[in-house]
Design an enzyme around this catalytic site. Structure first.
Site, PDB file in Angstrom:
ATOM      1  N   LYS A 149       0.827  -1.228   0.000  1.00 58.47           N
ATOM      2  CA  LYS A 149       0.000   0.000   0.000  1.00 58.47           C
ATOM      3  C   LYS A 149       0.847   1.258   0.000  1.00 58.47           C
ATOM      4  CE  LYS A 149      -3.786  -2.314   2.439  1.00 58.47           C
ATOM      5  NZ  LYS A 149      -3.107  -3.589   2.715  1.00 58.47           N
ATOM      6  N   PRO A 168       5.159  10.994  -5.709  1.00 63.53           N
ATOM      7  CA  PRO A 168       5.119  10.171  -6.922  1.00 63.53           C
ATOM      8  C   PRO A 168       6.412   9.429  -7.242  1.00 63.53           C
ATOM      9  CG  PRO A 168       3.997  12.246  -7.316  1.00 63.53           C
ATOM     10  CD  PRO A 168       4.606  12.356  -5.946  1.00 63.53           C
ATOM     11  N   GLN A 220     -11.704  -6.922  10.582  1.00 64.33           N
ATOM     12  CA  GLN A 220     -12.512  -6.625   9.403  1.00 64.33           C
ATOM     13  C   GLN A 220     -13.921  -6.240   9.823  1.00 64.33           C
ATOM     14  OE1 GLN A 220     -10.995  -6.169   6.884  1.00 64.33           O
ATOM     15  NE2 GLN A 220      -9.616  -7.796   6.228  1.00 64.33           N
TER      16      GLN A 220
HETATM   17  O1  C5P Z   1      -7.301 -12.310   7.356  1.00 70.18           O
HETATM   18  P1  C5P Z   1      -8.095 -11.519   6.376  1.00 70.18           P
HETATM   19  O2  C5P Z   1      -8.862 -12.347   5.397  1.00 70.18           O
HETATM   20  O3  C5P Z   1      -8.924 -10.456   7.051  1.00 70.18           O
HETATM   21  O4  C5P Z   1      -6.955 -10.765   5.526  1.00 70.18           O
HETATM   22  C1  C5P Z   1      -7.230  -9.734   4.637  1.00 70.18           C
HETATM   23  C2  C5P Z   1      -5.967  -9.284   3.970  1.00 70.18           C
HETATM   24  O5  C5P Z   1      -6.272  -8.255   3.044  1.00 70.18           O
HETATM   25  C3  C5P Z   1      -4.903  -8.710   4.911  1.00 70.18           C
HETATM   26  O6  C5P Z   1      -3.636  -9.117   4.404  1.00 70.18           O
HETATM   27  C4  C5P Z   1      -5.050  -7.218   4.787  1.00 70.18           C
HETATM   28  O7  C5P Z   1      -3.829  -6.532   4.941  1.00 70.18           O
HETATM   29  C5  C5P Z   1      -5.530  -7.070   3.346  1.00 70.18           C
HETATM   30  N1  C5P Z   1      -6.351  -5.890   3.049  1.00 70.18           N
HETATM   31  C6  C5P Z   1      -7.505  -5.572   3.724  1.00 70.18           C
HETATM   32  N2  C5P Z   1      -8.212  -4.445   3.421  1.00 70.18           N
HETATM   33  C7  C5P Z   1      -7.804  -3.632   2.438  1.00 70.18           C
HETATM   34  C8  C5P Z   1      -6.658  -3.958   1.717  1.00 70.18           C
HETATM   35  C9  C5P Z   1      -5.950  -5.106   2.040  1.00 70.18           C
HETATM   36  O8  C5P Z   1      -7.901  -6.329   4.610  1.00 70.18           O
HETATM   37  N3  C5P Z   1      -8.526  -2.596   2.115  1.00 70.18           N
END
Ligand code: C5P
Length: 245
Positions: free
Chosen positions: A68, A73, A200
């Site tokens: 990320k 730039p 999440q």
């Molecule tokens: O364990 P889980 O399924 O929640 O992992 C989600 C993955 O996606 C993690 O590696 C996290 O860093 C990544 N991610 C996220 N949300 C975002 C971008 C990336 O959860 N917006």
């Protein structure tokens, strides 16, 4: 599948290798590479093991470098070049890098694609945010969905087409950006799978996210923390069987 081909992905699932050591990561890769669409590494493995490790992973499957990048730039472009040279097929930047930077990145992506497929994915609003936890400096009159739309429009107007958003925003984004490559983390079988320790917030099941219009899904803990990771991924694939776009 080699690192130089991204599509068709074997399955729409990127397995997030959110572990601390290369042995564990490689074990998961070897167990699941015939089922996964690709493997994602973040700073956790990238900083520890660097480019040689990334190159090793890229020999197995499409490599997704999720660091990320959010910077001026020239620095973002140099970081992407390093990801590209490590064999990555996908790499993330923040959509909030601003339109000047995003336009430069679209040119860089076109340059990389003259050599082989490579997609820059712009992260809109992290899936861990809820309406009441977004940064204080964001316009309070706008919902997360509106922030996502504004950022996605900026990304696509700059000439990029890769976007990362929560599954809850996919349907609206797909309606406005028919050809976008929409990647969606925040995949949970149902609410009971979101443990207190999980960060999440804006989640959906895999089939719901695909039905809403996602191109690819990122799944970490539901696979990594399962007693049998391969079976967990196989179950996820089964759960989307019969799914038609
Ligand atoms: O364990 P889980 O399924 O929640 O992992 C989600 C993955 O996606 C993690 O590696 C996290 O860093 C990544 N991610 C996220 N949300 C975002 C971008 C990336 O959860 N917006």
């Amino acid at each position: 599948m080699t690192s130089t081909s991204a599509a068709p992905m074997r399955s729409p699932f990127f397995v997030a290798l959110d572990v601390d050591d290369e042995k564990t990561a490689l074990k998961i890769v070897e167990e699941t590479e015939d089922l996964a669409g690709g493997f994602k590494i973040g700073p956790r493995l990238a900083y520890r093991y660097g480019q040689d490790f990334a190159k090793r992973l890229a020999r197995h499957s499409a490599l997704f470098v999720d660091c990320k990048f959010h910077d001026i730039p020239s620095t973002v472009k140099a970081a992407l070049k390093s990801a590209f040279e490590s064999g990555a097929t996908f790499a993330t930047v923040h959509a909030s890098n601003g339109s000047h930077c995003l336009k430069e990145l679209a040119k860089l992506e076109a340059e990389f694609n003259r050599e082989r497929f490579f997609k820059i994915l712009a992260v809109t609003v992290l899936t861990s945010f809820e309406e009441n936890s977004v940064p204080q400096n964001w316009a309070p009159s706008k919902t997360i969905g509106e922030h996502v739309q504004i950022l996605a429009d900026e990304v696509c107007n700059a000439g990029l087409s890769g976007l990362v958003c929560a599954p809850t925003e996919v349907q609206a984004l797909r309606a406005n950006h028919r050809d976008a490559f929409l990647v969606t983390p925040g995949i949970r079988a149902d609410k009971t799978q979101t443990k207190n320790s999980d960060d999440q917030k804006r989640t959906m099941s895999a089939s719901e996210a695909l039905t809403a219009g996602a191109t690819a899904l990122v799944v970490g803990r539901p696979i990594l923390e399962a007693p049998k990771p391969r079976e967990a991924l196989a179950e996820l694939i089964k759960s989307i069987n019969g799914f038609k776009k």
